[in-house]
Write a protein that holds these residues in place. Structure first.
Motif, short mmCIF file in Angstrom:
data_model
loop_
_atom_site.label_atom_id
_atom_site.label_comp_id
_atom_site.label_asym_id
_atom_site.label_seq_id
_atom_site.Cartn_x
_atom_site.Cartn_y
_atom_site.Cartn_z
N ASP A 75 0.85 -1.22 0.01
CA ASP A 75 -0.04 -0.01 0.01
C ASP A 75 0.86 1.20 -0.05
O ASP A 75 0.42 2.37 -0.44
N ALA A 76 2.05 1.08 0.43
CA ALA A 76 3.10 2.30 0.42
C ALA A 76 4.32 1.67 0.57
O ALA A 76 4.66 0.47 0.95
N VAL A 77 5.41 2.42 0.30
CA VAL A 77 6.62 2.09 0.15
C VAL A 77 7.62 3.14 0.98
O VAL A 77 7.37 4.38 0.85
N VAL A 78 8.42 2.75 1.87
CA VAL A 78 9.50 3.55 2.45
C VAL A 78 10.81 3.07 1.85
O VAL A 78 11.46 1.92 1.93
N ARG A 116 1.64 6.08 -1.95
CA ARG A 116 2.37 6.90 -0.95
C ARG A 116 4.00 6.23 -0.94
O ARG A 116 4.18 5.31 -0.53
N VAL A 117 4.60 7.20 -1.27
CA VAL A 117 6.25 6.82 -1.18
C VAL A 117 6.88 8.00 -0.02
O VAL A 117 6.53 8.99 -0.21
N GLU A 225 0.94 8.04 7.29
CA GLU A 225 -0.47 8.27 7.88
C GLU A 225 -1.06 9.53 7.76
O GLU A 225 -2.39 10.02 7.62
N VAL A 226 -0.05 10.67 7.51
CA VAL A 226 -0.91 12.22 7.24
C VAL A 226 -1.44 12.20 6.13
O VAL A 226 -1.41 11.81 5.04
#
Length: 292
Positions: A75-78, A116-117, A225-226
Motif C-alpha cells: 500500500d506504501a513504500v518506504v 504513498r512513497v 499516515e498524514v
C-alpha cells in the motif's frame, strides 16, 4: 495502509523503521541485500539497481505457505536503501547506486499502484559539511535554505528530490514525502557524545544535529499516515543538539557572521523541525541527555 515495503530495512535507520511499523500493526517486508540483525518481519533479497527485481518485490507473496502470503503488493513504500553517507565508497559508485536505486523504486512503486512513497533524503543537501569557511546562509536551517550539495552522495539526494517532484507531477494521484534525515544515532551511540563537548568544531559540520533512530521511525510512520498530497521534503532532526553548550553560544563562537532567524532557547536544534511538526505532526520523543 496495511502493507508497507521498506527498502534498506537492515540498516541502522531501516531496522528502527521496521520495528516501529510492526509494533504499530503494519505488515512489513524488508527489501535489502542482506538480512537484518534485528529480524522483525520477512526479508526479500533484492538488487535495487535491477528494475526487474524491484518490480518483482512489489508483487512479493512469500509463497503459498508463507504466513505473510497475503501481502501481495504494498500500500506504501518506504525507501531507505542507499549508500548511507559520503566518503564510504568512490563518488561515482555512491552517485550511480543512489540515483539508479531511487529511480527504480519510485518507478516500480508507481507501476504497482502505490500511492504513498516516503523516502530518505539527507541533511547533506543543505551544504554539509559546514564550517567557518563554508557557513550556512542562516540558522536555524530550514527547508528554504539553498540546496548546496558538496558531494556525489548529497547530489544524489538532491536529484532524488527532483525525481520525486517530477514523478509525482506525472502521477498526480501519488504523494512523495522526502525526509532530510540528520545523523542517525542509536542509544548505544550516545556514549560517544561526551567526547565532543570540549571541541565544538568536531560536530560543526551539521550544526551539531542528530536524529534518534526511534524518532526517525516515528517520522516515517507520521509521513505514512498524514493527510497529504503532492511532493515535499522535511528536515528530520531531534529537538536538541549533541552539545551541552547553548545553541546561541555555539553560533557566536563558530559562526559569528551567520544571521539567526529566531531567538534560540538553550540547546534547541539548529536544524529546524518546525515544518515537520506543523505538517507531519512529528515531535521528537527521545534525547541523548540522561532522563530525557
Amino acid at each position: 495502509m496495511k502493507n508497507v515495503l521498506v527498502t534498506g530495512g537492515s540498516g541502522k535507520a531501516g531496522r528502527a523503521v521496521c520495528r516501529d511499523l510492526v509494533a504499530h500493526g503494519y505488515d512489513v517486508l524488508n527489501v535489502d541485500v542482506q538480512p537484518s540483525a534485528d529480524p522483525v518481519c520477512p526479508f526479500y533479497k533484492v538488487d535495487l539497481a535491477d528494475l526487474g527485481q524491484v518490480m518483482d518485490a512489489m508483487q512479493w507473496t512469500g509463497g503459498k505457505d508463507h504466513p505473510f502470503r497475503k501481502f501481495r503488493s504494498p500500500d506504501a513504500v518506504v525507501h531507505f536503501a542507499a549508500v548511507p553517507a559520503p566518503d564510504l565508497v568512490p563518488e561515482e559508485v555512491a552517485f550511480r547506486n543512489n540515483v539508479t536505486s531511487t529511480y527504480n523504486v519510485f518507478d516500480a512503486a508507481i507501476r504497482a499502484g502505490v500511492k504513498r512513497v516516503v523516502w530518505a533524503s539527507s541533511e547533506t543537501t543543505l551544504g554539509l559539511p559546514l564550517s567557518p569557511q563554508n557557513p550556512p546562509a542562516y540558522a536555524p536551517i530550514d527547508e528554504d535554505h539553498p540546496m548546496r550539495p558538496e558531494s556525489a552522495y548529497a547530489l544524489s539526494k538532491d536529484l532524488g528530490e527532483e525525481m520525486a517532484r517530477q514523478m509525482q507531477r506525472w502521477n498526480p494521484e501519488t504523494s512523495f514525502i522526502g525526509l532530510r534525515l540528520s545523523n542517525v544515532m542509536e542509544p548505544k551511540d550516545y556514549a560517544r557524545f561526551a567526547g565532543w563537548q570540549d571541541d565544538p568544531h568536531v560536530r560543526e559540520w551539521n550544526l551539531w544535529g542528530y536524529i534518534d533512530a526511534r524518532d526517525c521511525a516515528q517520522a516515517v510512520r507520521k509521513a505514512l499516515e498524514v493527510d497529504f498530497s503532492g511532493a515535499d521534503h522535511f528536515i528530520i532532526a531531534n529537538a536538541d543538539t549533541v552539545m551541552n553548550a547553548d545553541s546561541a553560544e555555539l553560533m557566536r563562537r563558530i559562526f559569528p557572521d551567520v544571521p539567526l532567524r529566531k531567538s534560540l532557547s538553550g540547546t534547541e536544534t539548529l536544524l529546524s523541525i518546525d515544518k515537520a511538526r506543523r505538517v507531519l505532526g512529528y515531535e521528537p520523543e527521545h534525547s541523548w541527555r540522561p532522563g530525557k
